[in-house]
Write a protein that holds these residues in place. Sequence first.
Motif, PDB file in Angstrom:
ATOM      1  N   PHE A  34       0.831  -1.197   0.000  1.00  0.00           N
ATOM      2  CA  PHE A  34       0.000   0.000   0.000  1.00  0.00           C
ATOM      3  C   PHE A  34       0.869   1.253   0.000  1.00  0.00           C
ATOM      4  O   PHE A  34       2.074   1.187   0.245  1.00  0.00           O
ATOM      5  N   GLU A  49      -4.925  10.042   0.842  1.00  0.00           N
ATOM      6  CA  GLU A  49      -5.558   8.732   0.677  1.00  0.00           C
ATOM      7  C   GLU A  49      -4.562   7.611   0.955  1.00  0.00           C
ATOM      8  O   GLU A  49      -3.360   7.801   0.829  1.00  0.00           O
ATOM      9  N   ARG A  50      -5.110   6.455   1.289  1.00  0.00           N
ATOM     10  CA  ARG A  50      -4.328   5.222   1.339  1.00  0.00           C
ATOM     11  C   ARG A  50      -4.862   4.331   0.228  1.00  0.00           C
ATOM     12  O   ARG A  50      -6.077   4.129   0.104  1.00  0.00           O
ATOM     13  N   LEU A  51      -3.960   3.801  -0.594  1.00  0.00           N
ATOM     14  CA  LEU A  51      -4.342   2.882  -1.663  1.00  0.00           C
ATOM     15  C   LEU A  51      -3.595   1.572  -1.502  1.00  0.00           C
ATOM     16  O   LEU A  51      -2.384   1.575  -1.304  1.00  0.00           O
ATOM     17  N   ASN A  52      -4.315   0.466  -1.585  1.00  0.00           N
ATOM     18  CA  ASN A  52      -3.708  -0.855  -1.684  1.00  0.00           C
ATOM     19  C   ASN A  52      -3.434  -1.128  -3.156  1.00  0.00           C
ATOM     20  O   ASN A  52      -4.054  -0.513  -4.031  1.00  0.00           O
ATOM     21  N   GLY A  54      -3.761  -2.169  -6.731  1.00  0.00           N
ATOM     22  CA  GLY A  54      -4.958  -2.418  -7.531  1.00  0.00           C
ATOM     23  C   GLY A  54      -6.096  -1.454  -7.269  1.00  0.00           C
ATOM     24  O   GLY A  54      -7.009  -1.353  -8.080  1.00  0.00           O
ATOM     25  N   GLU A  55      -6.071  -0.745  -6.150  1.00  0.00           N
ATOM     26  CA  GLU A  55      -7.132   0.209  -5.853  1.00  0.00           C
ATOM     27  C   GLU A  55      -6.878   1.529  -6.578  1.00  0.00           C
ATOM     28  O   GLU A  55      -5.762   1.813  -6.996  1.00  0.00           O
ATOM     29  N   PHE A  56      -7.936   2.339  -6.688  1.00  0.00           N
ATOM     30  CA  PHE A  56      -7.815   3.624  -7.375  1.00  0.00           C
ATOM     31  C   PHE A  56      -8.625   4.687  -6.663  1.00  0.00           C
ATOM     32  O   PHE A  56      -9.465   4.393  -5.815  1.00  0.00           O
ATOM     33  N   LEU A  57      -8.370   5.915  -7.036  1.00  0.00           N
ATOM     34  CA  LEU A  57      -9.192   7.040  -6.604  1.00  0.00           C
ATOM     35  C   LEU A  57      -9.449   7.913  -7.817  1.00  0.00           C
ATOM     36  O   LEU A  57      -8.674   7.925  -8.767  1.00  0.00           O
ATOM     37  N   ASN A  58     -10.558   8.629  -7.792  1.00  0.00           N
ATOM     38  CA  ASN A  58     -10.859   9.605  -8.831  1.00  0.00           C
ATOM     39  C   ASN A  58     -10.595  10.991  -8.275  1.00  0.00           C
ATOM     40  O   ASN A  58     -10.947  11.281  -7.126  1.00  0.00           O
ATOM     41  N   GLU A  68      -8.337   9.149 -12.998  1.00  0.00           N
ATOM     42  CA  GLU A  68      -8.298   7.955 -12.163  1.00  0.00           C
ATOM     43  C   GLU A  68      -6.833   7.668 -11.878  1.00  0.00           C
ATOM     44  O   GLU A  68      -6.017   7.600 -12.790  1.00  0.00           O
ATOM     45  N   ARG A  70      -4.479   4.882 -10.141  1.00  0.00           N
ATOM     46  CA  ARG A  70      -4.497   3.488  -9.679  1.00  0.00           C
ATOM     47  C   ARG A  70      -3.090   3.056  -9.278  1.00  0.00           C
ATOM     48  O   ARG A  70      -2.130   3.260 -10.016  1.00  0.00           O
TER      49      ARG A  70
END
Length: 88
Positions: A34, A49-52, A54-58, A68, A70
């Motif tokens: 992450f 944000e925290r992203l693992n 494969g995860e994404f944010l817009n 996006e 990712r």
Amino acid sequence: MKYANETVTIKQYSTERVGDGAVLLSVLSVGHNFVFLRVGAIGLPNRDERLNIGEFLNFDVGESGLFEIRLLSVLGFDTATFLVTRIK
């Protein structure tokens, strides 16, 4: 419909301009699978944000578009690779 995208690799404690310079992406810390990141743009508030993997944010940059972001991979505990795609 094909969207413009780019892959960017960022070291921990560093910032890169992505999305044709519309978005500022900072990597605050990198873990095993992450990252903690800060996303911002000139004139807009930052978003943490925290992203693992494969995860994404817009992230909406108004007239400059909607992006996006990712998390594709982490390397060690200090580098992260992202796919940044303009989706609007």
